[in-house]
Design an enzyme around this catalytic site. Structure first.
Site, short mmCIF file in Angstrom:
data_model
loop_
_atom_site.label_atom_id
_atom_site.label_comp_id
_atom_site.label_asym_id
_atom_site.label_seq_id
_atom_site.Cartn_x
_atom_site.Cartn_y
_atom_site.Cartn_z
N TRP A 196 -3.84 12.46 10.63
CA TRP A 196 -4.74 11.32 10.83
C TRP A 196 -4.85 11.10 12.33
CZ3 TRP A 196 -3.59 6.69 13.41
CH2 TRP A 196 -4.70 5.83 13.50
N GLU A 235 -6.82 12.88 6.75
CA GLU A 235 -7.00 11.48 6.32
C GLU A 235 -8.13 10.81 7.08
OE1 GLU A 235 -3.46 9.14 6.88
OE2 GLU A 235 -4.38 7.29 6.12
N LYS A 237 -10.82 7.50 7.96
CA LYS A 237 -10.69 6.06 8.18
C LYS A 237 -12.06 5.48 8.48
CE LYS A 237 -7.75 2.85 10.72
NZ LYS A 237 -6.37 2.70 11.18
N ASP A 268 -6.51 6.83 1.89
CA ASP A 268 -5.69 5.66 2.15
C ASP A 268 -6.43 4.45 1.57
OD1 ASP A 268 -4.84 3.21 3.61
OD2 ASP A 268 -3.56 4.57 4.75
N HIS A 271 -8.65 2.31 3.81
CA HIS A 271 -9.60 2.95 4.71
C HIS A 271 -11.03 3.02 4.19
CE1 HIS A 271 -6.30 5.16 7.22
NE2 HIS A 271 -6.12 3.86 7.10
N HIS A 295 -2.49 7.49 0.02
CA HIS A 295 -1.71 6.56 0.83
C HIS A 295 -1.86 5.20 0.18
CE1 HIS A 295 -0.91 8.48 5.03
NE2 HIS A 295 -0.28 9.08 4.04
N ASP A 303 -8.17 -3.52 6.75
CA ASP A 303 -7.10 -2.53 6.57
C ASP A 303 -5.79 -3.09 7.11
OD1 ASP A 303 -5.68 -0.20 6.27
OD2 ASP A 303 -6.47 0.72 8.10
N ASP A 305 -2.74 -3.32 5.81
CA ASP A 305 -1.46 -2.67 5.47
C ASP A 305 -0.40 -3.65 4.98
OD1 ASP A 305 -1.78 0.24 5.90
OD2 ASP A 305 -2.30 -0.36 7.93
N ASP A 335 2.01 3.70 2.40
CA ASP A 335 1.66 3.52 3.81
C ASP A 335 1.30 2.06 4.05
OD1 ASP A 335 0.88 3.69 6.42
OD2 ASP A 335 -0.94 4.86 6.07
C1 RNT Z 1 -3.61 4.87 9.94
C2 RNT Z 1 -3.31 5.77 8.81
C3 RNT Z 1 -2.05 6.56 8.98
C4 RNT Z 1 -0.93 5.73 9.54
C5 RNT Z 1 0.37 6.45 9.62
C6 RNT Z 1 1.35 5.75 10.50
O1 RNT Z 1 -4.60 3.98 9.67
O2 RNT Z 1 -3.27 5.06 7.61
O3 RNT Z 1 -1.72 7.16 7.76
O4 RNT Z 1 -0.74 4.54 8.84
O5 RNT Z 1 0.16 7.75 9.99
ZN ZN Z 2 -2.61 6.14 5.84
#
Ligand code: RNT
Ligand code: ZN
Length: 428
Positions: A196, A235, A237, A268, A271, A295, A303, A305, A335
């Site tokens: 990523w 990955e 985003k 993810d 994302h 993820h 986003d 998290d 994640d």
């Molecule tokens: C970032 C991505 C990625 C990170 C990690 C730390 O937006 O989701 O996967 O969270 O690599």
């Molecule tokens: Zn991620």
């Protein structure tokens, strides 16, 4: 009620065999084998991200750029891990409270060296402590290049950078990471290397095509001489903090890149547009691109998290993974990061939630709903889907915890409290 008394009381009881027996009969009446569901839920590996322990700080010895490429852990709760040993100790506590098979997912910035090592010179030797530790516990290791929090990523660009020398640095870094992941694979069975990058533009992007052209060339250079011992994924985003207008590695870009190069894709959950369903993407993508790495995350409004919960989005993703029949092509990873609560508890809550959602999906009488759908019987389908909410899921979950030898209910919180008093609260 005093919470500590409650947790301690809960710690003394365990799931009752009689409750499970009744639950199993109820599910069996709908054609569901709870024994098989428990076995599959516990056998599905979940790759747990190391970066919840230290708020995505990493262990590098030099003072790098601290801007972390649009990732931001918020909160000031005490007890963040400060060393590799602390991350490992914390995870051992969490792992004892999470049922089922685990893997551990680290990032290049968690290298442990005695002197600062440039990221493009990293090798397996800088991760030997991780490997020995993981090998002793039977946890395969997954890996990620760290293309952020670094002076050469200070302008938010890495593999798509207009400057050749900068791109080449990150190509060397990503290649080194694939070698490291391949080494993990040889030592521990297999290893995913997930790429990523934060690359994007903050405002009113003038050229959307050339950065993507450069990213293709860089990725091709990274993947040249594909190693068989690491599983490659890319990955996408939608945006990041400071790169709101444009992301070179968008979903469409990586989907087509992965499909054309024969590598896996990482989805993810944070994302995508907030109303977009990641669950729906699984069956569409897995027919063309494999593996699909998930993820598992939870966004609130963006986003963000947040710690993963057993909510509708997560249930939908797990339902689709099971119903698609594509579980062998799906890889599960968490994640998220929250610095505002006990970080070990954050791990346990999120990973238990994912395991729970997998079990919940395996216990769903979805085959009956499919039968009704095929027969054009919409009312029967809805009735079956509604009945799911009345089934005794909790008793089966408690049984799964018992089989995995971890506390059920809220009992695990007693352990968290003890570790917080004895260890985490003493960290400064
Ligand atoms: C970032 C991505 C990625 C990170 C990690 C730390 O937006 O989701 O996967 O969270 O690599
Ligand atoms: Zn991620």
């Amino acid at each position: 009620m005093k919470l500590d008394d409650l947790f301690n009381r809960e710690a003394k009881k365990s799931g009752r065999a009689a409750d499970y027996k009744l639950a199993a009969e109820r599910f069996a009446a709908l054609g569901i084998d709870t024994e098989a569901a428990i076995a599959q839920a516990l056998a599905t590996p979940i790759s747990v991200h190391c970066w919840q322990a230290d708020d995505v700080r990493g262990l590098e010895l030099h003072e790098g750029a601290v801007d972390s490429g649009g990732l931001k852990a918020t909160g000031n709760y005490p007890g963040a891990a400060r060393t590799g040993d602390e991350i490992r100790a914390d995870f051992e506590v969490a792992a004892r409270l999470i049922p089922g098979r685990l893997r551990f997912n680290i990032h290049a910035m968690y290298a442990e060296a005695t002197r600062p090592v440039p990221r493009d010179e990293l090798g397996p030797e800088h991760f030997s402590r991780w490997v020995d530790w993981a090998a002793a516990r039977g946890w395969p290791l997954d890996f990620n290049p760290t293309c952020f929090a670094h002076p050469l990523a200070a302008d938010g660009l890495t593999l798509s950078h207009p400057k050749k020398s900068v791109r080449e640095f990150w190509i060397r870094h990503c290649r080194a990471c694939r070698d490291i992941a391949s080494y993990f694979g040889r030592r521990l069975g297999d290893s995913v290397c997930n790429i990523w990058i934060p690359d994007g533009i903050k405002d009113s992007t003038a050229d959307r095509l050339r950065p993507r052209e450069r990213l293709i060339a860089s990725l091709d250079a990274v993947l040249e001489g594909k190693k068989t011992k690491c599983i490659d994924t890319v990955e996408s985003k939608l945006f990041g903090i400071g790169v709101e207008d444009y992301t070179a590695g968008s979903h469409e870009f990586y989907l087509l890149y992965a499909q054309s190069r024969g590598v896996g894709i990482c989805l993810d959950m944070g994302h995508f547009h907030p109303t977009e369903s990641v669950a729906d993407k699984i069956s569409a993508i897995v027919l063309f691109v494999r593996p699909v790495l998930l993820h598992i995350s939870r966004g609130i409004r963006w986003d963000s998290d947040h710690v993963v919960r057993f909510n509708d989005e997560l249930k939908a993703v797990c339902d689709e993974a099971i119903r698609s029949g594509a579980m062998r092509h799906i890889l599960w990873a968490t994640d998220y990061f929250d610095a505002s609560i006990n970080r070990v508890a954050a791990w346990v809550i999120g990973v238990r939630a994912l395991r729970k959602a997998l079990l919940y999906a395996l216990l769903d009488p979805w085959k009956l709903a499919v039968e009704a759908e095929l027969a054009g019987d919409g009312a029967a389908k809805l009735a079956i889907q509604e009945a799911r909410g009345e089934l005794p899921f909790g008793a089966v979950w408690e049984e799964a915890c018992r089989r995995a030898d971890v506390p059920g209910g809220l009992a695990w919180m007693a352990e968290i409290r003890r570790y917080e008093t004895d260890v985490l609260s003493k960290r400064t």
